[in-house]
Design a protein around this motif. Sequence first.
Motif, mmCIF file in Angstrom:
data_model
loop_
_atom_site.group_PDB
_atom_site.id
_atom_site.type_symbol
_atom_site.label_atom_id
_atom_site.label_comp_id
_atom_site.label_asym_id
_atom_site.label_seq_id
_atom_site.Cartn_x
_atom_site.Cartn_y
_atom_site.Cartn_z
ATOM 1 N N ASN A 172 0.289 -34.753 36.762
ATOM 2 C CA ASN A 172 -0.601 -33.594 36.737
ATOM 3 C C ASN A 172 0.127 -32.308 36.339
ATOM 4 O OD1 ASN A 172 -3.135 -34.844 37.667
ATOM 5 N ND2 ASN A 172 -1.967 -35.255 39.523
ATOM 6 N N ALA A 173 1.432 -32.257 36.576
ATOM 7 C CA ALA A 173 2.198 -31.077 36.169
ATOM 8 C C ALA A 173 2.224 -30.947 34.650
ATOM 9 C CB ALA A 173 3.618 -31.158 36.719
ATOM 10 N N VAL A 174 2.407 -32.061 33.969
ATOM 11 C CA VAL A 174 2.420 -32.049 32.499
ATOM 12 C C VAL A 174 1.060 -31.606 31.972
ATOM 13 C CG1 VAL A 174 2.732 -33.448 30.427
ATOM 14 C CG2 VAL A 174 4.170 -33.856 32.439
ATOM 15 N N GLY A 175 -0.007 -32.152 32.556
ATOM 16 C CA GLY A 175 -1.339 -31.768 32.132
ATOM 17 C C GLY A 175 -1.609 -30.289 32.307
ATOM 18 N N ALA A 176 -1.119 -29.724 33.397
ATOM 19 C CA ALA A 176 -1.327 -28.302 33.657
ATOM 20 C C ALA A 176 -0.617 -27.441 32.615
ATOM 21 C CB ALA A 176 -0.825 -27.947 35.054
ATOM 22 N N VAL A 177 0.583 -27.842 32.228
ATOM 23 C CA VAL A 177 1.322 -27.084 31.210
ATOM 24 C C VAL A 177 0.640 -27.228 29.854
ATOM 25 C CG1 VAL A 177 3.521 -26.816 30.019
ATOM 26 C CG2 VAL A 177 3.485 -27.260 32.480
ATOM 27 N N ARG A 178 0.183 -28.421 29.524
ATOM 28 C CA ARG A 178 -0.529 -28.610 28.254
ATOM 29 C C ARG A 178 -1.774 -27.729 28.186
ATOM 30 N NH1 ARG A 178 0.455 -33.167 25.093
ATOM 31 N NH2 ARG A 178 -1.017 -32.141 23.692
ATOM 32 N N ALA A 179 -2.491 -27.633 29.287
ATOM 33 C CA ALA A 179 -3.698 -26.804 29.319
ATOM 34 C C ALA A 179 -3.366 -25.321 29.125
ATOM 35 C CB ALA A 179 -4.436 -27.008 30.636
#
Length: 293
Positions: A32-39
Amino acid sequence: MLKTETPAQNHAQLDQYPTVDLVNVFADDQINAVGAVRAAAPHIAAAVEAALPRMEGGGRLIYAGAGTSGRLGVLDSVELYPTFSWPHERAVALLAGGASAMYVAVEGAEDDAQQGAADVRSVNVGKDDVVLLIAASGATPYVLGALREARAAGALTIGFANNADAPVAAEAEIGIILDTGSEVISGSTRLKAGTSQKIALNTFSSALMVRLNKVYGNLMVDFKATNAKLVRRAVRLTIFATGADEAAARAMLEQCGFHVKVAIVALSKNVSVEQAKALLESARGSVRRALGA
């Protein structure tokens, strides 16, 4: 309640999990950390573009945070010199509680907004500087004090937070929300919230260094070869970039103090070290432009 403080409903029996399941839950949640940065990528990109002219004008990167967030700021700041030869004096980290808080938690330091402002004043923040404000909650008083003082001094302010509508993001000129949600261990933002901050800071500073011509292609060509490992790396990168054999690459690197950029240009253009340095200077440090590519 802040998302980062809300108990994760799907892990209410965490303390009863078998160890292998416990480990898998922690590991899987980091995705979820990666997804948050991508967003948040468009806002991170905007931060890079806004910071670039200030860095080209001689400004500094100044990190301000408390606890885990502050320590991550320190980490990003100290890694810039060995990776990109970014001067120590142009990467300044302000940590609530002072330098000793890097190793031992200083209780209450994060609640002192006046100290945050004082710390910013102590390093003479000015209009060419870029101040990165990092707070998982987005409302840490120390960080808000630093933010308001930095804005008053005319610096570019970039706020990183893990909760929507966070004051640190709202009051900064560029706000970056890393929406990681609740933690597996309620409120422990050293988990995926901290991971997202590490990724975001790493992404921001690395992208900025690419724009500052610290990279050729995807090769790290502007570092200090200060130990045996880095000397070997310098030789390998020079060989890869120029096609020279090891003896020629090492000989040229020895002539230019193991500055990979200079060695690449000198070998590729078949010019002297001094001529290579002049070409790089006229190309504002860009190996590609110095080579006429």
